[in-house]
Design an enzyme around this catalytic site. Structure first.
Site, PDB file in Angstrom:
ATOM      1  N   ASP A 190       0.800  -1.229   0.000  1.00 55.56           N
ATOM      2  CA  ASP A 190       0.000   0.000   0.000  1.00 55.56           C
ATOM      3  C   ASP A 190       0.834   1.281   0.000  1.00 55.56           C
ATOM      4  O   ASP A 190       0.381   2.318   0.487  1.00 55.56           O
ATOM      5  CB  ASP A 190      -0.960  -0.006   1.197  1.00 55.56           C
ATOM      6  CG  ASP A 190      -2.102  -0.985   0.982  1.00 55.56           C
ATOM      7  OD1 ASP A 190      -2.562  -1.105  -0.162  1.00 55.56           O
ATOM      8  OD2 ASP A 190      -2.523  -1.618   1.954  1.00 55.56           O
ATOM      9  N   ASP A 248      -6.807  -4.774  -4.747  1.00 54.16           N
ATOM     10  CA  ASP A 248      -6.493  -3.462  -4.174  1.00 54.16           C
ATOM     11  C   ASP A 248      -5.161  -2.896  -4.693  1.00 54.16           C
ATOM     12  O   ASP A 248      -4.979  -1.673  -4.742  1.00 54.16           O
ATOM     13  CB  ASP A 248      -6.384  -3.538  -2.646  1.00 54.16           C
ATOM     14  CG  ASP A 248      -7.431  -4.405  -1.989  1.00 54.16           C
ATOM     15  OD1 ASP A 248      -7.871  -5.389  -2.605  1.00 54.16           O
ATOM     16  OD2 ASP A 248      -7.795  -4.120  -0.845  1.00 54.16           O
TER      17      ASP A 248
HETATM   18  N1  GLY Z   1      -7.038  -1.991   0.785  1.00 47.93           N
HETATM   19  C1  GLY Z   1      -7.768  -2.443   1.893  1.00 47.93           C
HETATM   20  C2  GLY Z   1      -9.216  -2.162   1.802  1.00 47.93           C
HETATM   21  O1  GLY Z   1      -9.686  -1.600   0.831  1.00 47.93           O
HETATM   22  O2  GLY Z   1      -9.894  -2.500   2.760  1.00 47.93           O
END
Ligand code: GLY
Length: 368
Positions: free
Chosen positions: A86, A150
């Protein structure tokens, strides 16, 4: 929308004063609509400084710029964090959004930090799979290389870096990751899986399913929203016609599955009746960006008017929290329903994408 801007700026001012400590970051709201706080190591940490940069842009108030710099500075130590996929969220929202505001010497420093974070993220790439790996999975499978949808929303850090002095292979990694995700995560009807597990040595698929959605064959709406956002960014950087085809297919699927009020269900195929306002906020922003990227008036207007309808819904109750007794802006997001984590509460990423959508709407529609 004007009222939503005024109220959002009051909430952000209140939150910066009441949190005080710039190493603490809002994550999710309590049922009483108060922010829970956590450290820079959480995946959500970049969104609050990102909100402060947008507050700075919307208000021109130098106090917001001071706060944005302070909270952004507390993210820097994440640039070597190899434990997470992330880093795009953390660094584009913070140092990336700050670039237009800082002077030349700070600009160079912000760029160096972004380049280091991109280099760290690129280490997750596996040539056999053609993807960056997820930092987590709920199950342990021998030789598994899990990839969650994601990650698509973090590719912009690699594209940005390749255009700003990093080696060109960073954008090749990002484009290959996007192509692999289109090939393996999208079902024939345009719905999406949340996770695909590959064999890390051969690149073959072990299985497909979900972590945060209702079931392995359902479509978790925020995952699908990350896909739309990631594809819009990938198309803007690559101008690749296949990526555009998937962008429009994923977007049309999302729009076709919205209820009449434009606020997404948490999962398109669940009988549990929760909404996920964050999914609509992410796609709303992505569609304003898509509308400014596309050629052709009809297609631009199609996505712009969808985005405007979403924005109108987000800027009023029950999505928008009008009371300034709460520093949270949007209610009714869902983090991870299958483990009952932060269900039907505010989420800082919903607020962030709303503010970015407002900024883009103003540039696209009002300033034009
Ligand atoms: N990337 C984690 C979520 O969207 O919960």
């Amino acid at each position: 929308m004007d009222n939503a801007i005024v109220v959002s700026l009051i909430k952000l001012e209140h939150s910066a004063v009441s949190i005080g400590d710039s190493t603490r970051f809002p994550t999710y709201g309590t049922n009483e609509l108060q922010w829970k706080l956590d450290g820079s190591d959480k995946w959500t940490s970049g969104f609050y400084p990102g909100c402060l940069w947008y507050a700075c842009e919307l208000s021109g108030n130098p106090q917001f710029e001071r706060w944005a710099r302070m909270w952004t500075a507390s993210i820097e130590n994440e640039k070597y964090n190899t434990e997470t996929h992330d880093l795009g969220f953390r660094f584009i929202c913070t140092f990336g959004n700050g670039l237009p505001f800082v002077n030349d010497s700070e600009n160079s420093r912000y760029k160096e930090i972004l380049l280091t974070a991109a280099s760290t993220l690129s280490r997750r790439y596996n040539e056999k799979v053609g993807c960056l790996s997820s930092n987590w999975d709920a199950v342990l499978i021998r030789n598994s290389f899990p990839v969650v949808i994601d990650i698509m929303a973090n590719l912009n850090l690699l594209f940005w870096a390749a255009e700003n002095g990093a080696p060109a292979y960073l954008s090749e990694y990002a484009l290959t990751h996007a192509r692999t995700t289109c090939r393996d995560f999208v079902r024939p009807d345009g719905s999406t899986y949340h996770i695909v597990r590959y064999n890390k040595n051969t690149g073959t698929i072990i299985n497909k399913g979900t972590l945060q959605g209702a079931g392995d064959e359902t479509t978790w709406s925020r995952g699908h929203a990350w896909m739309v956002y990631g594809l819009v960014e990938t198309y803007a950087y690559s101008n690749d016609s296949d990526i555009l085809k998937y962008t429009l297919q994923m977007t049309d699927y999302f729009i076709a599955h919205l209820p009449a009020d434009h606020v997404s269900a948490w999962d398109f195929d669940s009988d549990k009746n929760y909404r996920d306002v964050s999914a609509t906020a992410i796609v709303c922003l992505a569609l304003f960006k898509l509308a400014s990227t596309l050629d052709g008036r009809d297609v631009k207007m199609k996505y712009q008017s969808e985005a405007e309808a979403m924005l109108a819904a987000l800027c009023q109750p029950p999505c928008f929290i009008e009371s300034t007794a709460s520093n949270c802006i949007l209610d009714h997001s869902v983090h991870y329903l299958p483990i009952n984590s932060n269900v039907d509460v505010p989420a800082i990423f919903a607020d962030y994408y709303l503010l970015e959508a407002i900024v883009r709407y103003k540039k696209l529609v009002i300033d034009e």
